[in-house]
Scaffold this motif. Structure first.
Motif, PDB file in Angstrom:
ATOM      1  N   GLY A 169       0.811  -1.210   0.000  1.00 50.27           N
ATOM      2  CA  GLY A 169       0.000   0.000   0.000  1.00 50.27           C
ATOM      3  C   GLY A 169       0.841   1.256   0.000  1.00 50.27           C
ATOM      4  N   SER A 170       0.173   2.392  -0.134  1.00 53.45           N
ATOM      5  CA  SER A 170       0.844   3.694  -0.195  1.00 53.45           C
ATOM      6  C   SER A 170       0.023   4.696   0.605  1.00 53.45           C
ATOM      7  N   PRO A 171       0.713   5.656   1.264  1.00 56.06           N
ATOM      8  CA  PRO A 171       2.159   5.897   1.318  1.00 56.06           C
ATOM      9  C   PRO A 171       2.909   4.785   2.064  1.00 56.06           C
ATOM     10  N   THR A 172       4.200   4.677   1.776  1.00 50.76           N
ATOM     11  CA  THR A 172       5.056   3.738   2.494  1.00 50.76           C
ATOM     12  C   THR A 172       5.568   4.396   3.768  1.00 50.76           C
ATOM     13  N   VAL A 173       5.473   3.681   4.878  1.00 49.04           N
ATOM     14  CA  VAL A 173       6.007   4.163   6.150  1.00 49.04           C
ATOM     15  C   VAL A 173       7.464   3.732   6.261  1.00 49.04           C
ATOM     16  N   ILE A 174       8.351   4.687   6.502  1.00 48.37           N
ATOM     17  CA  ILE A 174       9.784   4.421   6.648  1.00 48.37           C
ATOM     18  C   ILE A 174      10.166   4.640   8.105  1.00 48.37           C
ATOM     19  N   LEU A 175      10.705   3.597   8.738  1.00 46.03           N
ATOM     20  CA  LEU A 175      11.035   3.627  10.163  1.00 46.03           C
ATOM     21  C   LEU A 175      12.538   3.765  10.356  1.00 46.03           C
ATOM     22  N   ASP A 176      12.965   4.801  11.047  1.00 46.81           N
ATOM     23  CA  ASP A 176      14.385   5.062  11.287  1.00 46.81           C
ATOM     24  C   ASP A 176      14.640   5.068  12.794  1.00 46.81           C
ATOM     25  N   ALA A 177      15.517   4.182  13.259  1.00 52.22           N
ATOM     26  CA  ALA A 177      15.771   3.995  14.684  1.00 52.22           C
ATOM     27  C   ALA A 177      16.640   5.107  15.254  1.00 52.22           C
ATOM     28  N   GLY A 178      16.762   5.105  16.582  1.00 48.88           N
ATOM     29  CA  GLY A 178      17.566   6.106  17.270  1.00 48.88           C
ATOM     30  C   GLY A 178      19.048   5.783  17.228  1.00 48.88           C
TER      31      GLY A 178
ATOM     32  N   THR B  26      26.458  11.616   9.784  1.00 52.27           N
ATOM     33  CA  THR B  26      25.712  12.838  10.043  1.00 52.27           C
ATOM     34  C   THR B  26      24.296  12.686   9.512  1.00 52.27           C
ATOM     35  N   ALA B  27      23.399  13.562   9.956  1.00 55.74           N
ATOM     36  CA  ALA B  27      22.016  13.509   9.489  1.00 55.74           C
ATOM     37  C   ALA B  27      21.940  13.635   7.980  1.00 55.74           C
ATOM     38  N   GLY B  28      22.772  14.508   7.407  1.00 52.08           N
ATOM     39  CA  GLY B  28      22.764  14.694   5.959  1.00 52.08           C
ATOM     40  C   GLY B  28      23.195  13.450   5.220  1.00 52.08           C
ATOM     41  N   ASN B  29      24.282  12.833   5.666  1.00 55.20           N
ATOM     42  CA  ASN B  29      24.759  11.624   5.012  1.00 55.20           C
ATOM     43  C   ASN B  29      23.779  10.467   5.183  1.00 55.20           C
ATOM     44  N   ILE B  30      23.178  10.375   6.356  1.00 54.94           N
ATOM     45  CA  ILE B  30      22.200   9.312   6.596  1.00 54.94           C
ATOM     46  C   ILE B  30      20.981   9.503   5.705  1.00 54.94           C
TER      47      ILE B  30
ATOM     48  N   HIS C  79      13.000   7.959  15.532  1.00 53.02           N
ATOM     49  CA  HIS C  79      13.128   7.946  16.989  1.00 53.02           C
ATOM     50  C   HIS C  79      14.413   8.661  17.408  1.00 53.02           C
ATOM     51  N   SER C  80      14.332   9.473  18.429  1.00 49.32           N
ATOM     52  CA  SER C  80      15.493  10.094  19.063  1.00 49.32           C
ATOM     53  C   SER C  80      16.359  10.808  18.028  1.00 49.32           C
ATOM     54  N   MET C  81      17.610  10.390  17.847  1.00 52.22           N
ATOM     55  CA  MET C  81      18.513  11.034  16.911  1.00 52.22           C
ATOM     56  C   MET C  81      17.904  11.184  15.526  1.00 52.22           C
TER      57      MET C  81
ATOM     58  N   SER D 204      30.536   7.602  15.534  1.00 52.89           N
ATOM     59  CA  SER D 204      30.305   8.713  14.622  1.00 52.89           C
ATOM     60  C   SER D 204      28.918   9.321  14.830  1.00 52.89           C
ATOM     61  N   GLU D 205      27.918   8.472  15.073  1.00 53.71           N
ATOM     62  CA  GLU D 205      26.579   9.008  15.334  1.00 53.71           C
ATOM     63  C   GLU D 205      26.578   9.848  16.601  1.00 53.71           C
ATOM     64  N   ARG D 206      27.256   9.385  17.628  1.00 53.04           N
ATOM     65  CA  ARG D 206      27.319  10.127  18.891  1.00 53.04           C
ATOM     66  C   ARG D 206      28.023  11.464  18.692  1.00 53.04           C
ATOM     67  N   GLU D 207      29.115  11.449  17.919  1.00 56.25           N
ATOM     68  CA  GLU D 207      29.869  12.675  17.681  1.00 56.25           C
ATOM     69  C   GLU D 207      29.053  13.688  16.880  1.00 56.25           C
ATOM     70  N   SER D 208      28.218  13.177  15.976  1.00 61.16           N
ATOM     71  CA  SER D 208      27.500  14.055  15.054  1.00 61.16           C
ATOM     72  C   SER D 208      26.252  14.672  15.642  1.00 61.16           C
ATOM     73  N   VAL D 209      25.572  13.961  16.554  1.00 57.78           N
ATOM     74  CA  VAL D 209      24.211  14.336  16.908  1.00 57.78           C
ATOM     75  C   VAL D 209      24.102  15.751  17.469  1.00 57.78           C
ATOM     76  N   PHE D 210      25.022  16.185  18.311  1.00 52.61           N
ATOM     77  CA  PHE D 210      24.930  17.514  18.896  1.00 52.61           C
ATOM     78  C   PHE D 210      25.729  18.565  18.123  1.00 52.61           C
ATOM     79  N   TYR D 211      26.454  18.136  17.107  1.00 54.31           N
ATOM     80  CA  TYR D 211      27.303  19.068  16.377  1.00 54.31           C
ATOM     81  C   TYR D 211      26.900  19.130  14.898  1.00 54.31           C
ATOM     82  N   ALA D 212      27.472  18.281  14.043  1.00 49.38           N
ATOM     83  CA  ALA D 212      27.192  18.368  12.607  1.00 49.38           C
ATOM     84  C   ALA D 212      25.727  18.119  12.285  1.00 49.38           C
TER      85      ALA D 212
END
Length: 344
Positions: free
Chosen positions: A61-70, A110-114, A136-138, A242-250
């Motif tokens: 079905g559509s829309p597709t739900v995309i789940l991204d973890a913390g 980073t959020a952009g790269n992810i 979720h979270s991050m 890398s995720e930890r380093e990026s979350v509050f900065y980049a």
């Protein structure tokens, strides 16, 4: 494997995670996640020249739900949510680069790269838009960056205890000085886990205890063993660091640069509250942090004329484990609004 991320979340804005969310209740309980799909990859999608990411889709079905973890988490984060949502529409969870069963990351997490990786993954897997993004979270930062970069693909967002770009700046201003230094020391310690992984981490060693942690009582023994196999690898430790380093900065900076007006796109934010007072804070500090967290989430909801911030009682940071029915209902609401807008 949750211990280090509890520390990360508590340093964010002084959020104290509940014992139930961390799987540390005094009374033993049977595992709530036992599905063997989380012991192995489901669909390893070739993204670019052999780099693969693990994708797990159910339903149609559509829309597709995309789940991204913390932060530091994988598709298992949605084990109590995805089956119910898949009865309504196609629902896909995935492991970010270096996480879970996906191949190693080739650049900072980073959020952009992810967001760019997720876009490429969905195209490679032929999962066509429109999407309702759930983070979720991050990943509250990531889904907003994705929606900003690919506006024609996204018709709704649900942020479950989502991180906010200003949470560290404003949160560190509350309470005793030195919180940022404490976070930076935590990052340095986390980076040392990458070296420990390269040398090899065996269960029962101090390095394993620091960098991997105890079994998660929410999961079956088979799932815990599968998680531990990838958690001791350099690729997982490097991506987690890398995720930890990026979350509050980049990642925060990238989210800060996104648009603040998403028009009528539904944005549903879930905030667990009230928060218990931590041992190293006064009740006044706790009250300020609780109000700050709610305010930041209300700001995100206000980016849409169909935005709402829902306060979720009797839950910890992992609302999808503690109150999965609330997450399911929020996604249902976003889907309903998105479908109505599309028809009209």
């Amino acid at each position: 494997m949750r211990k280090s991320f509890a520390v990360a979340a508590s340093l964010a804005t002084g959020i104290v995670l509940s014992a139930s969310c961390l799987g540390q209740d005094s009374k033993p309980r049977p595992p709530i996640v036992t599905d063997p799909v989380y012991t192995k990859p489901q669909q390893l999608v070739d993204m670019d020249h052999g780099r693969r990411m693990n994708l797990y889709c159910r339903g149609s079905g559509s829309p597709t739900v995309i789940l991204d973890a913390g932060m530091g988490d994988s598709s298992i984060s949605w084990a109590l949510v995805q089956p119910a949502l898949a009865k309504r529409t196609r629902t896909c969870a995935y492991d970010r680069a270096g996480m879970g069963f996906s191949d190693a990351a080739t650049r900072p997490s980073t959020a952009g790269n992810i967001a760019e990786d997720l876009h490429a993954l969905l195209r490679a897997a032929q999962i066509s838009p429109p999407y309702v993004l759930v983070g979720h979270s991050m990943s509250g930062l990531t889904v907003r960056v994705f929606a900003d970069r690919y506006p024609n693909d996204v018709v709704g967002m649900v942020l479950v205890e989502g991180s906010h770009e200003d949470q560290s700046v404003r949160g560190w201003a509350i309470g005793e000085p030195g919180q940022q230094a404490e976070w930076d020391a935590y990052l340095k310690d986390a980076r040392s886990c990458v070296d420990d992984a390269r040398r090899g981490m065996a269960k029962g060693t101090p390095a394993f205890a620091k960098c991997v942690g105890d079994d998660d009582p929410r999961f079956s023994q088979a799932i815990n063993e599968a998680q531990q196999k990838y958690a001791v690898t350099p690729k997982w430790q490097a991506a987690a660091a890398s995720e930890r380093e990026s979350v509050f900065y980049a990642s925060a900076q990238q989210a800060r640069a996104t648009r603040k007006d998403f028009g009528a796109m539904p944005i549903i934010v879930l905030t667990h509250a009230p928060y218990p007072k931590g041992k190293d804070e006064t009740q006044e500090q706790r009250n300020q942090r609780t109000l700050l967290w709610e305010d930041l989430h209300t700001q995100v909801a206000a980016m849409s004329t169909h935005g709402i911030n829902i306060i979720v009682p009797r839950s910890g940071h992992f609302v999808q484990y503690d109150r999965p029915e609330i997450v399911i209902d929020a996604v249902d609401q976003a889907l309903a609004i998105a479908k109505e807008q599309h028809v009209n």
